[in-house]
Design an enzyme around this catalytic site. Structure first.
Site, mmCIF file in Angstrom:
data_model
loop_
_atom_site.group_PDB
_atom_site.id
_atom_site.type_symbol
_atom_site.label_atom_id
_atom_site.label_comp_id
_atom_site.label_asym_id
_atom_site.label_seq_id
_atom_site.Cartn_x
_atom_site.Cartn_y
_atom_site.Cartn_z
ATOM 1 N N GLY A 535 0.797 -1.208 0.000
ATOM 2 C CA GLY A 535 0.000 0.000 0.000
ATOM 3 C C GLY A 535 0.833 1.263 0.000
ATOM 4 O O GLY A 535 2.064 1.226 -0.085
ATOM 5 N N ASP A 648 12.524 -8.752 7.280
ATOM 6 C CA ASP A 648 12.587 -7.810 6.148
ATOM 7 C C ASP A 648 13.312 -6.529 6.559
ATOM 8 O O ASP A 648 12.878 -5.431 6.216
ATOM 9 C CB ASP A 648 11.178 -7.492 5.647
ATOM 10 C CG ASP A 648 11.189 -6.899 4.234
ATOM 11 O OD1 ASP A 648 12.199 -7.099 3.523
ATOM 12 O OD2 ASP A 648 10.206 -6.249 3.851
#
Length: 847
Positions: A535, A648
């Site tokens: 997003g 990550d």
């Protein structure tokens, strides 16, 4: 004829060795007729050869200091520096006794440091001696007892507290207020920004200052430890003590076993830490450190609020109190709380018992160690200005009394440790026990009936299911293909979607879609901060002027809901100064959004890899960022309530606030680990190319060491200013790891450093510190997971220049061009070319 041993030759060699030692070092004594010079390379050694005093120049610079370090420990560990703020500018300095004072003279014979003893205090002749416990003393040459000491280094500590050393106010020894002050950096002994100071008013406690601002409070002494240091657990070889009387208010400790060496030090980043030398590992082990998390920040939750790192938001009001300001959109309890009902002061007030608490700031307190808890309560009720009370000593069931007469701030709740705190509230805010009992009985009956009905319904449903054909829906197939945590999250998100107006699951403030649309100017592209895999992130401003960052989940993302629920679940429970702070969320109009604190300087990659912005990142800022990321990762792996693997970690997922403090963000890929788990396996490998460890990218195996690999890549990117992924060196290297490894093996490590840092630092280039960071980075990206250090070891290596650092082995995914590509005239490949599985012509990059 037999060979006859040449004893004369052996004696001659022994004589030469003894003569060399005699000219290399001094004994522990140092008389008025002797001197110590830099050029002679002589030192003073304590009688048992535990400590050594001499001149040193950190980082091989031109600055020379007189200091004390451990001789018995192979790693150079400095514990005291004499002329820390007035170094010698050349190697022609001299230490000698002059006018019955210890004086350091420079090359022009000008004094740069002195013990400054007045003539009336001196009894001639005098001598200097380095004692076995690290104290350098100037004394009457005829009296080697403490009564003969005219001056001692223990009265003037730098950043380290040794065994039998005192920290605090000591009027008995002439009015010394002994404080610790950090080094400026790990390579610069000059006075740093952080210091420890004792406040003697009320119930005495220590504070850590950053310049003039308080950053941390130790809490009062509770008989065996300080209130704010639950990790300060008693160990069999350390005796802690706190002395408080008319003559002195001091903390000290004693190592009661021989051959054990332990220190208390204040690092250049403001961490107070207990380090113990581990002979087997040949390194310093960190037993505890403070401050540890966001709740350790001074006055984090304001007046009458308490901090709990395991709740979201972390700030909570004490029972009987409410937030001072109810904000229209997002509640911010850090402003503090106020009473719901005014105290009556007529004997009807009562007390709320808070368990496992850090006691409030004790500046406005009165102490009576001669009474117990019952008498303490009675005394508190008699005075209308009394706001709380507690025991002064938690040993043997508790004893003593401390009473607060003002506001209550800097309180926190611990999962383990802490003590009981009794806060005074109005009678109307105390729930009647009889009413509470009736509620419990009524609730129990209701729950029993509900369970019975549920069982009956389940029984009929089960019978119906047996007569029907089991149908597997596509979503079930999808769930079965995910790992166990994702199963849980998908189920949670499905059940939550049908109950969008309930807040119990998230325990976070929920905002309406229209409020966020208004805050972001209807999600205008002008407000767009960036875009991730799930997003767009927008900048917004609430009605009260508070700036926020809104992460709007993409409706087109098939994995977005999973990651959204994961991120909410994890970040809501994580509170640390180096983790991004989640303020709230939105589940409205079919959309899902996260609301974060707005960080003015955006992401690290926007500075690091931008030619213009990178000029603002000098080495000190980069080093602070490295330390901050390491602290945040350590919290995730070790200090949070549940162990979390980020999976990550990369430059774009590190955000920077207005002070360039790094904050790890984006927990969409994170996994929760049990305390006993060391690794896990997944068939769904997620993350970012360039930062994945070999075992994760190839086999789906991830652990804390996977995050360590990512941290190592990020560290080397920060030093070099180059990306690992997409790095292209036309000569030999196909990625940054290969580039750094080759330069490391060739002894040209400094050639990888971002030229901006070299230009900015010029003559004061901290070579040693940067080389240590490069070495740490290479240790973190080693090919085998078991060779990589854990983050606690990384923190120790970063925070101390004296900690031994192993030599790194070959990095994972470290691939260079073959010699055929580099030079067509050559038909052989170099033996030191670093490869994976002997592949030299393929482009293999860390995922």
């Amino acid at each position: 004829m037999r060979n006859v041993p040449n004893y004369h030759h052996s004696y001659f060699i022994l004589f030469i060795i003894i003569l060399f030692l005699a000219f290399s070092v001094y004994a522990s004594n140092f008389s008025a007729t002797e001197s110590l010079t830099i050029s002679s390379n002589k030192t003073i050694i304590s009688p048992s050869q535990i400590f050594e005093l001499g001149f040193f120049n950190p980082d091989s610079s031109s600055r020379w200091y007189l200091g004390i370090w451990y001789k018995i420990i192979p790693i150079r560990t400095y514990v005291w520096v004499a002329n820390r703020d007035n170094p010698l500018s050349s190697s022609n300095g001299t230490l000698k006794i002059s006018d019955n004072n210890l004086v350091i003279f420079d090359q022009s014979d000008r004094p740069v440091w002195s013990t400054n003893i007045t003539g009336g205090d001196v009894r001639s002749p005098v001598a200097a001696e380095l004692l076995d416990y690290g104290n350098f003393v100037l004394r009457d040459s005829k009296n080697n007892k403490p009564s003969g000491f005219l001056w001692q280094s223990f009265d003037f500590p730098t950043d380290t507290l040794l065994s039998d050393m005192k920290m605090g106010w000591d009027n008995k020894s002439g009015g010394f207020n002994r404080i610790l002050r950090s080094w400026k950096t790990t390579d610069d002994p000059s006075s740093g920004d952080f210091s420890t100071k004792l406040r003697t008013s009320g119930f005495p406690e220590f504070y850590i200052y950053n310049k003039e601002s308080i950053t941390y409070r130790s809490g009062p002494w509770l008989g065996n430890r300080f209130s704010s240091v639950p990790g300060m657990k008693p160990v069999d070889y350390i005796d802690n003590s706190f002395t408080e009387n008319n003559q002195q208010v001091v903390y000290s400790y004693r190592v009661n076993k021989t051959n054990i060496y332990s220190i208390l030090s204040l690092s250049s980043t403001g961490l107070l830490q207990r380090l113990t030398w581990m002979e087997a590992a040949q390194s310093w082990k960190q037993l505890w450190y403070s401050p540890k998390d966001l709740c350790d920040n001074y006055k984090e939750c304001g007046n009458y609020g308490y901090c709990d790192a395991n709740t979201s938001p972390i700030c909570n009001c004490i029972k009987g109190f409410e937030p001072m300001n109810e904000q229209a959109a997002l509640r911010d309890d850090s402003v503090g709380c106020v009473r719901k009902t005014k105290l009556s002061c007529d004997g009807r007030d009562g007390f709320v018992r808070l368990k496992k608490m850090r006691l409030p700031d004790t500046t406005e307190t009165s102490v009576d160690k001669g009474i117990g808890l019952k008498e303490c309560e009675e005394r508190c009720l008699k005075g209308c200005n009394c706001t709380a009370f507690a025991n002064t000593d938690i040993r043997n069931g508790g004893s003593g009394c401390v009473i607060w007469s003002g506001g209550l701030f800097d309180i926190r709740n611990y999962a383990k440790g802490g003590q009981d705190l009794y806060v005074r509230v109005a009678a109307g805010d105390l729930e009647d026990k009889r009413i509470k009992s009736k509620k419990i009985i009524g609730s129990s009956i209701g729950v029993s009936i509900l369970l019975l009905l549920s069982f009956i319904i389940f029984h009929f449903w089960k019978r119906k299911q047996k007569r029907s054909i089991t149908i597997q829906t596509p979503i079930v197939d999808l769930v079965r293909s995910q790992d166990s945590l994702m199963n849980e999250l998908v189920k949670a998100s499905r059940s939550y979607t049908s109950k969008e107006n309930k807040t119990d699951y998230l325990e976070l403030p929920l905002m309406e879609w229209k409020a966020l649309a208004m805050a972001t100017n209807n999600f205008s592209t002008d407000n767009k901060l960036g875009q991730g895999g799930f997003g767009i992130v927008y900048k917004g401003m609430l009605l009260d002027g508070k700036e926020i960052a809104v992460k709007r989940l993409s409706k087109m993302s098939s994995q977005g809901t999973d990651e959204f629920m994961n991120e909410v679940r994890l970040i809501a429970k994580l509170q640390h100064i180096n983790l991004v702070r989640l303020l709230g969320c939105c589940v409205d109009k079919g959309e899902k959004m996260l609301i974060y604190e707005y960080l003015e300087n955006l992401s690290l990659d926007s500075h690091l890899f931008d030619q213009t912005r990178s000029s603002n990142l000098n080495w000190q800022k980069r080093f602070d960022i490295i330390n901050g990321i390491a602290r945040g990762l350590l919290y995730l792996h070790q200090d949070s309530r549940c162990r979390i693997i980020h999976r990550d970690l990369k430059a774009s997922n590190v955000l920077l606030d207005k002070n360039m403090t790094p904050k790890i963000s984006d927990f969409g890929m994170a996994r929760i680990f049990g305390r006993e788990e060391t690794e896990a396996n997944t068939r769904r490998v997620v993350g970012t190319y360039g930062y994945m460890s070999p075992e994760y990218a190839m086999d789906g195996i991830f652990s804390m060491k996977s995050d360590v690999f990512s941290f190592g890549v990020l560290l080397l990117e920060i030093i070099s200013g180059k990306r690992n992924k997409g790095f292209y060196n036309s000569n030999r290297d196909l990625n940054l790891l290969g580039f750094v490894w080759r330069h490391w093996k060739e002894g040209k490590e400094l050639e990888i450093v971002d030229p901006i840092n070299i230009d900015a630092l010029s003559s004061e280039f901290p070579t040693h510190e940067i080389l240590r960071c490069i070495q740490i980075g290479l240790l973190c990206v080693q090919e085998r997971a078991e060779d990589r250090p854990v983050m606690s070891s990384v923190m120790v290596m970063l925070g101390s220049e004296t900690t031994a650092i192993p030599q790194p082995k070959r990095p994972g995914f470290c691939v260079g061009r073959s010699s055929l590509e580099v030079d067509s005239s050559s038909s052989t490949q170099r033996d030191d070319e670093c490869t994976v599985n002997q592949v030299t012509l393929s482009v293999i990059d860390a995922r």
